[in-house]
Design a protein around this motif. Structure first.
Motif, PDB file in Angstrom:
ATOM      1  N   ALA A  32       0.839  -1.201   0.000  1.00  0.00           N
ATOM      2  CA  ALA A  32       0.000   0.000   0.000  1.00  0.00           C
ATOM      3  C   ALA A  32       0.871   1.247   0.000  1.00  0.00           C
ATOM      4  N   TYR A  33       1.945   1.241   0.787  1.00  0.00           N
ATOM      5  CA  TYR A  33       2.871   2.370   0.820  1.00  0.00           C
ATOM      6  C   TYR A  33       3.526   2.578  -0.546  1.00  0.00           C
ATOM      7  N   GLU A  34       4.002   1.493  -1.131  1.00  0.00           N
ATOM      8  CA  GLU A  34       4.650   1.599  -2.442  1.00  0.00           C
ATOM      9  C   GLU A  34       3.690   2.142  -3.491  1.00  0.00           C
ATOM     10  N   LEU A  35       2.455   1.669  -3.486  1.00  0.00           N
ATOM     11  CA  LEU A  35       1.458   2.141  -4.439  1.00  0.00           C
ATOM     12  C   LEU A  35       1.174   3.621  -4.244  1.00  0.00           C
ATOM     13  N   SER A  36       1.094   4.065  -2.998  1.00  0.00           N
ATOM     14  CA  SER A  36       0.806   5.473  -2.729  1.00  0.00           C
ATOM     15  C   SER A  36       1.943   6.372  -3.205  1.00  0.00           C
ATOM     16  N   VAL A  37       3.181   5.918  -3.051  1.00  0.00           N
ATOM     17  CA  VAL A  37       4.328   6.726  -3.480  1.00  0.00           C
ATOM     18  C   VAL A  37       4.477   6.699  -4.994  1.00  0.00           C
ATOM     19  N   LEU A  38       4.442   5.512  -5.587  1.00  0.00           N
ATOM     20  CA  LEU A  38       4.673   5.382  -7.019  1.00  0.00           C
ATOM     21  C   LEU A  38       3.602   6.068  -7.857  1.00  0.00           C
ATOM     22  N   CYS A  39       2.359   5.965  -7.425  1.00  0.00           N
ATOM     23  CA  CYS A  39       1.245   6.476  -8.227  1.00  0.00           C
ATOM     24  C   CYS A  39       0.669   7.773  -7.679  1.00  0.00           C
ATOM     25  N   ASP A  40       1.246   8.296  -6.597  1.00  0.00           N
ATOM     26  CA  ASP A  40       0.800   9.548  -5.988  1.00  0.00           C
ATOM     27  C   ASP A  40      -0.705   9.523  -5.727  1.00  0.00           C
ATOM     28  N   ILE A  41      -1.150   8.512  -4.963  1.00  0.00           N
ATOM     29  CA  ILE A  41      -2.575   8.340  -4.687  1.00  0.00           C
ATOM     30  C   ILE A  41      -2.845   8.473  -3.188  1.00  0.00           C
ATOM     31  N   ASP A  42      -4.096   8.744  -2.882  1.00  0.00           N
ATOM     32  CA  ASP A  42      -4.559   8.703  -1.494  1.00  0.00           C
ATOM     33  C   ASP A  42      -5.011   7.278  -1.220  1.00  0.00           C
ATOM     34  N   ILE A  43      -4.555   6.722  -0.107  1.00  0.00           N
ATOM     35  CA  ILE A  43      -4.895   5.345   0.211  1.00  0.00           C
ATOM     36  C   ILE A  43      -5.142   5.223   1.710  1.00  0.00           C
ATOM     37  N   ALA A  44      -6.116   4.404   2.064  1.00  0.00           N
ATOM     38  CA  ALA A  44      -6.397   4.091   3.464  1.00  0.00           C
ATOM     39  C   ALA A  44      -6.623   2.586   3.560  1.00  0.00           C
ATOM     40  N   LEU A  45      -5.994   1.978   4.529  1.00  0.00           N
ATOM     41  CA  LEU A  45      -6.087   0.536   4.723  1.00  0.00           C
ATOM     42  C   LEU A  45      -6.455   0.291   6.181  1.00  0.00           C
ATOM     43  N   ILE A  46      -7.574  -0.395   6.407  1.00  0.00           N
ATOM     44  CA  ILE A  46      -8.045  -0.693   7.756  1.00  0.00           C
ATOM     45  C   ILE A  46      -8.244  -2.197   7.864  1.00  0.00           C
TER      46      ILE A  46
END
Length: 80
Positions: A32-46
């Motif tokens: 999730a961290y890698e995806l948020s950095v690489l694609c510049d997205i907002d992400i929330a994981l619960i």
């Protein structure tokens, strides 16, 4: 020699289930961290563990901000 193909089904042993969750949780948070950095997205994981403990991750924004953005979407744009 390669890894054995694991059949995806519920792990019956409570201890093994908790250990597997802990290991996979860390891998999922890393992805999730890698995806948020690489694609510049907002992400929330619960996630809630088998014992009921909360684990969460958010990228650059707070989880509350990402969830508020989701809640404010029109019903037909939520995807499910």
């Amino acid at each position: 020699m390669g890894r054995v193909k694991l059949q995806i089904k519920r792990i019956e042993n409570n201890t093994n289930r908790q250990v597997t969750f802990s290991k996979r949780r860390n891998g999922l948070i890393k992805k999730a961290y890698e995806l948020s950095v690489l694609c510049d997205i907002d992400i929330a994981l619960i996630m809630f563990s088998p014992s009921g403990r909360l684990s969460h991750f958010s990228g650059r924004r707070r989880i509350e901000d990402v969830l508020a953005r989701y809640v404010n979407l029109p019903e037909n744009d939520r995807g499910g």
